[in-house]
Design an enzyme around this catalytic site. Structure first.
Site, PDB file in Angstrom:
ATOM      1  CD1 TRP A  74      -3.168   0.984   0.675  1.00  0.00           C
ATOM      2  CD2 TRP A  74      -1.834   2.384   1.787  1.00  0.00           C
ATOM      3  NE1 TRP A  74      -3.848   2.170   0.854  1.00  0.00           N
ATOM      4  CE2 TRP A  74      -3.047   3.053   1.533  1.00  0.00           C
ATOM      5  CE3 TRP A  74      -0.826   3.078   2.474  1.00  0.00           C
ATOM      6  CZ2 TRP A  74      -3.296   4.354   1.944  1.00  0.00           C
ATOM      7  CZ3 TRP A  74      -1.067   4.385   2.881  1.00  0.00           C
ATOM      8  CH2 TRP A  74      -2.303   5.000   2.616  1.00  0.00           C
ATOM      9  CG  ASN A 100       3.708  -2.587   7.225  1.00  0.00           C
ATOM     10  OD1 ASN A 100       3.276  -1.546   6.750  1.00  0.00           O
ATOM     11  ND2 ASN A 100       3.066  -3.270   8.140  1.00  0.00           N
ATOM     12  CE  LYS A 497     -18.262   0.314   5.561  1.00  0.00           C
ATOM     13  NZ  LYS A 497     -17.832   0.583   6.864  1.00  0.00           N
ATOM     14  CD  GLU A 500     -14.876   2.395   4.198  1.00  0.00           C
ATOM     15  OE1 GLU A 500     -13.881   2.230   4.901  1.00  0.00           O
ATOM     16  OE2 GLU A 500     -15.954   1.808   4.426  1.00  0.00           O
TER      17      GLU A 500
HETATM   18  C1  G6P Z   1      -9.126   1.448   7.879  1.00  0.00           C
HETATM   19  C2  G6P Z   1     -10.217   0.494   7.441  1.00  0.00           C
HETATM   20  C3  G6P Z   1     -11.528   0.843   8.147  1.00  0.00           C
HETATM   21  C4  G6P Z   1     -11.326   0.834   9.648  1.00  0.00           C
HETATM   22  C5  G6P Z   1     -10.189   1.772  10.066  1.00  0.00           C
HETATM   23  C6  G6P Z   1      -9.826   1.576  11.527  1.00  0.00           C
HETATM   24  O1  G6P Z   1      -9.395   2.715   7.399  1.00  0.00           O
HETATM   25  O2  G6P Z   1     -10.384   0.546   6.043  1.00  0.00           O
HETATM   26  O3  G6P Z   1     -12.508  -0.116   7.796  1.00  0.00           O
HETATM   27  O4  G6P Z   1     -12.506   1.233  10.275  1.00  0.00           O
HETATM   28  O5  G6P Z   1      -9.012   1.471   9.316  1.00  0.00           O
HETATM   29  O6  G6P Z   1      -9.333   0.273  11.694  1.00  0.00           O
HETATM   30  P1  G6P Z   1      -9.341  -0.523  13.045  1.00  0.00           P
HETATM   31  O7  G6P Z   1      -8.720  -1.846  12.686  1.00  0.00           O
HETATM   32  O8  G6P Z   1      -8.499   0.247  14.009  1.00  0.00           O
HETATM   33  O9  G6P Z   1     -10.736  -0.658  13.504  1.00  0.00           O
END
Ligand code: G6P
Length: 620
Positions: A74, A100, A497, A500
């Site tokens: 990423w 990473n 949602k 995204e």
């Molecule tokens: C990313 C994901 C989200 C998630 C957020 C927090 O942006 O795409 O779906 O809500 O991270 O992640 P966590 O694992 O801390 O809930």
């Protein structure tokens, strides 16, 4: 964010690496690559795009060998391109690494290494890691260290790490030391799988499932030296450590798609069981309260809490907002919800008795981890509501609540959200019963909570109706999501949602507040999704809905079964079962998840791997 895998053993490295990268693809899918040692050479293959692109490359240009590393990217620094993909090569191929994280002082180090004659082939921050380790290794060899020894490789990595500022999970391999992998972490997760005469490495445990159930989680400032014969752990400050081997409790079937086309849909339909699992063993009928095994605080300490700070990112932050409403209503404890990325640098006044709760599905989100550490450093009790067992946040918090929702693979979070809300309802019941909530009120909450898995099963029956609405509305480019009280965070989550996974602009707003700005956006091309279940302020939300209709805005309403009034006003109605206000987010969020799923599908988007996003954001 970025997935790492590694293998040392008698097997075919590339098989495990590719399979592991597929399982880690949710962490990033801009590009993928592997490096495998074959005799005296390290073969590197990397390609922009998904792991399947890399597989195609390997078909025409394979690499064989039984030690190797892999990476799915990423991008943070440097565009997505073949050359910027990992693994990166140091020196003249003596060292190959995957990384990473982010090396913040990479520009300065790059200049220093260029002056020393190192040639940079990429525009990434990670390449300096490869050259710096190589440089340190050269220096050691010049001093007479044996280039083939694992110890020399370890010291080279240790010396390089001292120069880095930032976060990293790194795995390095050395051309002159076949079979040696050196792994190190600060801030980015790594887990080692211990097999029979073989070792596996990965960013999270999912690639290890089916290969071994014995795992060692690397902590910050630890280095693992893995060879064909052994695995040693060293801490930067305290030297050699005894590895703590834990048992992995994950089945490979947990990550299968089953009969579903996408993980997101599978996870939406898993919500009744996820909620059941979150409730299991946590209800104390005799005392009409909840119980938790892992808070690690005695009732006296818990009674003293006079303020709660919930901190999270993304969807978990939305669950936190629901938590604020719940904790204030039922436990009467002042609660604030902070974006973790803000809290980590802010300095809000917090009393001695403020308790900090990190909410996180993955347990690895860099900002949430940093906020938790900052609060811990200040001496606050830190707890976590977390899904991934053994994740960094779960390990570093003083205690917490596991969701037991099972692996969530779809990048857009669904079952983790409703499970987080369930955990927060239990928590507010628990704190409430310690304070102002009566036995009868507790009993009533428990009765209703117990019904929720079945209520959600009924809610999921709206699937076909929602799909039809999605088919009709998939070509609009702007949406508003409006709700009040417990449904305001749901509106935010519904809009998130849609953004995204379908790349449509959507805004979530408190339904009444939209008069102070967003109403200017309303016209026949801007649908409003109104969350308007019967309950406390139903008539007020209906007035807000009228305001939108008066301006010719199309309205999609999420309303309670049996509500006849709504059909006269809204263009579309999706009916859901009626529940009390505090339970509404568990129900009303579900049609919104299904709506965004089908709109995204209609638009040809990849729902499980939306562009630019990653499931676990381990960089700042
Ligand atoms: C990313 C994901 C989200 C998630 C957020 C927090 O942006 O795409 O779906 O809500 O991270 O992640 P966590 O694992 O801390 O809930």
């Amino acid at each position: 964010m970025c997935g790492i895998v590694g293998y040392v053993g008698p097997g075919c490295a590339s098989e495990f690496l590719i399979e592991g990268l597929h399982r880690l693809e949710y962490r990033g899918y801009d590009s993928a690559g592997i490096a495998v040692q074959n005799g005296s050479e390290i073969g590197v293959r990397k390609r922009v795009g998904r792991v399947s692109e890399l597989e195609r490359l390997l078909e025409s240009n394979p690499v064989t060998g039984s030690f190797g590393i892999g990476h799915t990217r990423w991008a943070t620094h440097g565009e997505t391109s073949d050359v910027n993909s990992h693994p990166h090569i140091g020196g003249n191929g003596e060292v190959v690494i995957v990384h990473n994280g982010v090396i913040e002082n990479y520009a300065k180090l790059r200049g220093q290494l260029q002056t020393l004659g190192y040639v940079f082939r990429t525009t990434t921050d990670s390449e300096i890691i490869a050259h710096m380790i190589c440089h340190q290794w050269y220096e050691l060899v010049k001093l007479g260290h044996d280039p083939e020894l694992a110890e020399t490789c370890q010291t080279a990595v240790e010396r390089a790490l001292v120069t880095f500022k930032g976060t990293y999970g790194i795995v390095a391999m050395f051309r002159e030391a076949p079979g040696v992998l050196i792994a190190a972490r600060v801030g980015s997760p790594l887990v080692i799988g211990v097999g029979r005469n073989e070792y596996f490495l990965a960013s999270d445990a999912s690639p290890l499932v089916g290969h071994t159930d014995e795992v060692v989680y690397l902590s910050d400032n630890e280095i693992a030296v893995i060879t064909t014969e052994s695995m040693e752990l060293h801490h930067r400050d305290t030297g050699r450590l005894e590895p703590s081997i834990q048992t992995l409790q994950q089945e490979s079937s947990d990550t299968d798609l089953g009969d579903f086309d996408h993980y997101m849909l599978k996870e939406i339909f898993e919500q009744p069981e996820a909620i059941e699992n979150c409730l299991r063993g946590r209800i104390d009928d005799d005392s009409a309260t909840a119980m938790f095994g892992g808070l690690n605080l005695d009732p006296m300490q818990l009674r003293k809490i006079d303020r709660i700070v919930l901190t999270a990112c993304g969807t978990s932050w939305h669950a936190g907002l629901v938590g604020e409403y719940l904790l204030e209503e039922f436990a009467r404890i002042p609660t604030e919800v902070e974006y973790a990325s803000e809290l980590r640098y802010r300095n809000p006044p917090m009393t001695e008795s403020t308790m900090v709760f990190a909410i996180t599905q993955s347990g690895e989100t860099a900002d949430t981890l940093a906020a938790l550490r900052e609060c811990k450093r200040k001496g606050h009790q830190t707890l976590a509501i977390c899904n991934v067992v053994g994740s960094t946040i779960a390990r570093e918090a003083d205690g917490g609540i596991y969701l037991h929702a099972g692996p969530e693979i779809g990048v857009a979070s669904t079952k983790a959200f409703t499970s987080q809300v369930t955990a927060l309802i239990l928590l507010s019941l628990y704190f409430g019963r310690m304070r102002h909530l009566s036995y009868h009120a507790g009993k009533r909450m428990i009765r209703q909570l117990r019904d929720m898995p079945d209520v959600i099963r009924r809610t999921l029956q709206c699937h076909d109706a929602v799909k039809e609405v999605a088919d009709r509305y998939c070509n609009y480019e702007n949406f508003l999501y409006l709700g009040r009280l417990y449904n305001f965070p749901v509106a935010l989550e519904g809009a998130l949602k849609l953004k995204e996974i379908s790349y449509i602009h959507a805004e979530g707003y408190p339904a009444a507040e939209m008069k102070h700005g967003p109403i200017a956006l309303v016209d026949e091309n801007t649908p409003s999704v109104f969350i308007v279940p019967r309950g406390g302020i139903y008539p007020k939300v209906m007035s807000n809905l009228e305001e939108i209709k008066a301006r010719r805005g199309p309205v999609i309403a999420i309303a309670c079964e049996g509500d006849d009034q709504i059909s006269e006003l809204a263009d579309e109605v999706i009916f859901v079962p009626e529940v009390e206000d505090f339970l509404q987010p568990l129900v009303t969020s579900i049609p919104l998840q299904i709506l965004s799923y089908h709109i995204a599908l209609q638009r040809g988007c990849n729902v499980d791997r939306p562009r630019n996003l990653a499931k676990s954001v381990t960089v700042e």
